[in-house]
Design a protein around this motif. Sequence first.
Motif, PDB file in Angstrom:
ATOM      1  N   LEU A 172     -22.648  19.642 -23.483  1.00 30.10           N
ATOM      2  CA  LEU A 172     -21.809  20.727 -23.976  1.00 30.10           C
ATOM      3  C   LEU A 172     -22.590  21.531 -25.006  1.00 30.10           C
ATOM      4  CD1 LEU A 172     -18.389  18.893 -24.587  1.00 30.10           C
ATOM      5  CD2 LEU A 172     -19.076  20.227 -22.587  1.00 30.10           C
ATOM      6  N   PRO A 173     -22.322  22.829 -25.094  1.00 30.89           N
ATOM      7  CA  PRO A 173     -23.046  23.633 -26.084  1.00 30.89           C
ATOM      8  C   PRO A 173     -22.655  23.256 -27.508  1.00 30.89           C
ATOM      9  CG  PRO A 173     -21.386  24.964 -24.953  1.00 30.89           C
ATOM     10  CD  PRO A 173     -21.401  23.628 -24.278  1.00 30.89           C
ATOM     11  N   TYR A 174     -23.621  23.342 -28.395  1.00 28.20           N
ATOM     12  CA  TYR A 174     -23.393  23.083 -29.814  1.00 28.20           C
ATOM     13  C   TYR A 174     -22.742  24.307 -30.458  1.00 28.20           C
ATOM     14  CZ  TYR A 174     -24.375  22.236 -34.738  1.00 28.20           C
ATOM     15  OH  TYR A 174     -24.247  22.057 -36.085  1.00 28.20           O
ATOM     16  N   VAL A 175     -21.766  24.059 -31.310  1.00 28.99           N
ATOM     17  CA  VAL A 175     -21.193  25.120 -32.137  1.00 28.99           C
ATOM     18  C   VAL A 175     -21.206  24.634 -33.583  1.00 28.99           C
ATOM     19  CG1 VAL A 175     -19.754  26.130 -30.312  1.00 28.99           C
ATOM     20  CG2 VAL A 175     -18.823  24.330 -31.752  1.00 28.99           C
ATOM     21  N   ASP A 176     -21.251  25.564 -34.532  1.00 27.31           N
ATOM     22  CA  ASP A 176     -21.421  25.213 -35.944  1.00 27.31           C
ATOM     23  C   ASP A 176     -20.382  24.234 -36.464  1.00 27.31           C
ATOM     24  OD1 ASP A 176     -23.689  26.736 -36.156  1.00 27.31           O
ATOM     25  OD2 ASP A 176     -22.680  28.481 -37.018  1.00 27.31           O
ATOM     26  N   GLU A 177     -19.148  24.308 -35.962  1.00 27.99           N
ATOM     27  CA  GLU A 177     -18.096  23.423 -36.478  1.00 27.99           C
ATOM     28  C   GLU A 177     -18.361  21.949 -36.166  1.00 27.99           C
ATOM     29  OE1 GLU A 177     -14.423  23.414 -33.410  1.00 27.99           O
ATOM     30  OE2 GLU A 177     -15.033  25.406 -34.051  1.00 27.99           O
ATOM     31  N   TYR A 178     -19.277  21.659 -35.250  1.00 27.84           N
ATOM     32  CA  TYR A 178     -19.626  20.279 -34.938  1.00 27.84           C
ATOM     33  C   TYR A 178     -20.589  19.690 -35.962  1.00 27.84           C
ATOM     34  CZ  TYR A 178     -17.791  21.313 -30.235  1.00 27.84           C
ATOM     35  OH  TYR A 178     -17.010  21.683 -29.167  1.00 27.84           O
ATOM     36  N   GLY A 179     -21.223  20.535 -36.748  1.00 29.07           N
ATOM     37  CA  GLY A 179     -22.252  20.092 -37.677  1.00 29.07           C
ATOM     38  C   GLY A 179     -21.692  19.489 -38.947  1.00 29.07           C
ATOM     39  N   GLY A 180     -22.598  19.026 -39.781  1.00 22.94           N
ATOM     40  CA  GLY A 180     -22.214  18.474 -41.073  1.00 22.94           C
ATOM     41  C   GLY A 180     -22.080  16.967 -41.031  1.00 22.94           C
ATOM     42  N   CYS A 181     -22.012  16.395 -42.213  1.00 29.25           N
ATOM     43  CA  CYS A 181     -21.942  14.940 -42.360  1.00 29.25           C
ATOM     44  C   CYS A 181     -20.486  14.490 -42.272  1.00 29.25           C
ATOM     45  CB  CYS A 181     -22.576  14.524 -43.684  1.00 29.25           C
ATOM     46  SG  CYS A 181     -22.779  12.752 -43.815  1.00 29.25           S
ATOM     47  N   LYS A 182     -20.022  14.316 -41.051  1.00 31.42           N
ATOM     48  CA  LYS A 182     -18.663  13.842 -40.792  1.00 31.42           C
ATOM     49  C   LYS A 182     -18.707  12.912 -39.595  1.00 31.42           C
ATOM     50  CE  LYS A 182     -17.818  18.235 -38.448  1.00 31.42           C
ATOM     51  NZ  LYS A 182     -17.149  19.504 -38.561  1.00 31.42           N
ATOM     52  N   SER A 183     -17.738  12.037 -39.523  1.00 36.36           N
ATOM     53  CA  SER A 183     -17.733  11.013 -38.482  1.00 36.36           C
ATOM     54  C   SER A 183     -17.207  11.524 -37.141  1.00 36.36           C
ATOM     55  CB  SER A 183     -16.867   9.829 -38.924  1.00 36.36           C
ATOM     56  OG  SER A 183     -17.347   9.292 -40.126  1.00 36.36           O
ATOM     57  N   TRP A 184     -16.198  12.374 -37.187  1.00 34.25           N
ATOM     58  CA  TRP A 184     -15.474  12.762 -35.968  1.00 34.25           C
ATOM     59  C   TRP A 184     -15.573  14.255 -35.732  1.00 34.25           C
ATOM     60  CZ3 TRP A 184     -13.861   8.690 -33.303  1.00 34.25           C
ATOM     61  CH2 TRP A 184     -13.640   7.496 -33.996  1.00 34.25           C
ATOM     62  N   ILE A 185     -15.658  14.614 -34.456  1.00 34.53           N
ATOM     63  CA  ILE A 185     -15.514  16.025 -34.100  1.00 34.53           C
ATOM     64  C   ILE A 185     -14.501  16.142 -32.966  1.00 34.53           C
ATOM     65  CG2 ILE A 185     -17.805  16.739 -34.883  1.00 34.53           C
ATOM     66  CD1 ILE A 185     -18.689  16.734 -31.944  1.00 34.53           C
ATOM     67  N   GLY A 186     -13.721  17.201 -33.034  1.00 28.68           N
ATOM     68  CA  GLY A 186     -12.831  17.563 -31.942  1.00 28.68           C
ATOM     69  C   GLY A 186     -13.542  18.601 -31.095  1.00 28.68           C
ATOM     70  N   LEU A 187     -13.724  18.308 -29.830  1.00 30.56           N
ATOM     71  CA  LEU A 187     -14.481  19.187 -28.944  1.00 30.56           C
ATOM     72  C   LEU A 187     -13.649  20.375 -28.490  1.00 30.56           C
ATOM     73  CD1 LEU A 187     -16.065  16.382 -26.749  1.00 30.56           C
ATOM     74  CD2 LEU A 187     -17.178  17.645 -28.611  1.00 30.56           C
ATOM     75  N   GLN A 188     -14.313  21.490 -28.253  1.00 32.46           N
ATOM     76  CA  GLN A 188     -13.631  22.664 -27.725  1.00 32.46           C
ATOM     77  C   GLN A 188     -13.270  22.468 -26.255  1.00 32.46           C
ATOM     78  OE1 GLN A 188     -16.118  26.065 -28.522  1.00 32.46           O
ATOM     79  NE2 GLN A 188     -15.582  26.092 -30.695  1.00 32.46           N
ATOM     80  N   LYS A 189     -14.003  21.586 -25.577  1.00 27.29           N
ATOM     81  CA  LYS A 189     -13.778  21.334 -24.157  1.00 27.29           C
ATOM     82  C   LYS A 189     -13.670  19.824 -23.951  1.00 27.29           C
ATOM     83  CE  LYS A 189     -15.904  22.169 -19.680  1.00 27.29           C
ATOM     84  NZ  LYS A 189     -17.082  22.597 -18.946  1.00 27.29           N
ATOM     85  N   THR A 190     -12.780  19.379 -23.093  1.00 33.30           N
ATOM     86  CA  THR A 190     -12.637  17.944 -22.846  1.00 33.30           C
ATOM     87  C   THR A 190     -13.711  17.444 -21.874  1.00 33.30           C
ATOM     88  OG1 THR A 190     -11.085  18.269 -21.024  1.00 33.30           O
ATOM     89  CG2 THR A 190     -10.144  17.984 -23.233  1.00 33.30           C
ATOM     90  N   VAL A 191     -13.934  16.146 -21.925  1.00 36.63           N
ATOM     91  CA  VAL A 191     -14.881  15.479 -21.029  1.00 36.63           C
ATOM     92  C   VAL A 191     -14.095  14.425 -20.258  1.00 36.63           C
ATOM     93  CG1 VAL A 191     -16.915  13.981 -20.918  1.00 36.63           C
ATOM     94  CG2 VAL A 191     -16.844  15.875 -22.564  1.00 36.63           C
ATOM     95  N   SER A 192     -14.254  14.403 -18.958  1.00 36.33           N
ATOM     96  CA  SER A 192     -13.549  13.429 -18.128  1.00 36.33           C
ATOM     97  C   SER A 192     -14.233  12.071 -18.200  1.00 36.33           C
ATOM     98  CB  SER A 192     -13.511  13.899 -16.677  1.00 36.33           C
ATOM     99  OG  SER A 192     -12.992  12.870 -15.845  1.00 36.33           O
ATOM    100  N   GLY A 193     -13.423  11.025 -18.299  1.00 34.51           N
ATOM    101  CA  GLY A 193     -13.939   9.656 -18.244  1.00 34.51           C
ATOM    102  C   GLY A 193     -13.870   9.083 -16.839  1.00 34.51           C
ATOM    103  N   GLU A 194     -13.485   9.909 -15.869  1.00 35.50           N
ATOM    104  CA  GLU A 194     -13.340   9.471 -14.479  1.00 35.50           C
ATOM    105  C   GLU A 194     -14.653   8.899 -13.948  1.00 35.50           C
ATOM    106  OE1 GLU A 194     -10.813   8.543 -11.730  1.00 35.50           O
ATOM    107  OE2 GLU A 194     -10.134  10.044 -13.166  1.00 35.50           O
ATOM    108  N   GLY A 195     -14.570   7.737 -13.310  1.00 32.33           N
ATOM    109  CA  GLY A 195     -15.743   7.122 -12.696  1.00 32.33           C
ATOM    110  C   GLY A 195     -16.611   6.321 -13.648  1.00 32.33           C
TER     111      GLY A 195
END
Length: 194
Positions: free
Chosen positions: A140-163
């Motif tokens: 997935l593309p990086y966006v600035d809100e993903y950066g910084g010293c934090k444990s969790w990020i909420g993604l702009q797009k979901t990822v399937s766990g199928e398979g």
Amino acid sequence: MDSLRYALKEWAVTVRALERGETALVVRKGGIQEKAFAVPKTRFLLLPGYEHQRPELLKSEYHHLMDEIPDLTDDGPLRFSSFAEVAGAHEISEPEELAAIDPHHMWTSEYAESRFRWRPKKPLTVLVLRTYLLPEVVELPYVDEYGGCKSWIGLQKTVSGEGARPALSEEGFNKLIAPALGVLKSLDPAPVGA
């Protein structure tokens, strides 16, 4: 299988160890941008981080994994190859508890103690994670809100766990975590979200 929107930032070497079935424990205290470490979801993606990990902070039996880690930065595309389910969450508030769990995590005892002493009023959280391998790496593309010293990020797009398939069989996972469970069962449980 639900789509996954949350990701835990964790050292790439730790993600590799989880994916290879060499560990199931992650010990966390939270990032600089967080007041405390909390676990918002019971299932989340594992996002490898590259900038803070150093071999001298790991026990020697995990050094070989550093050779497998690509030379990437944290501000590049996000690459997901696995997700985890929380099989247990516990809090460490006393030095004796930290000493008791020492044989069961990846960190050197010195580094674990330094994390324990940082923000001393907050407990360390020990997560027991069952890891699942995605059928292929999702980028997935990086966006600035993903950066910084934090444990969790909420993604702009979901990822399937199928398979996805478990990194270890149920028997293998139970065998891996059994030695740590004797220590962990005496610790206070840590809250875990939905």
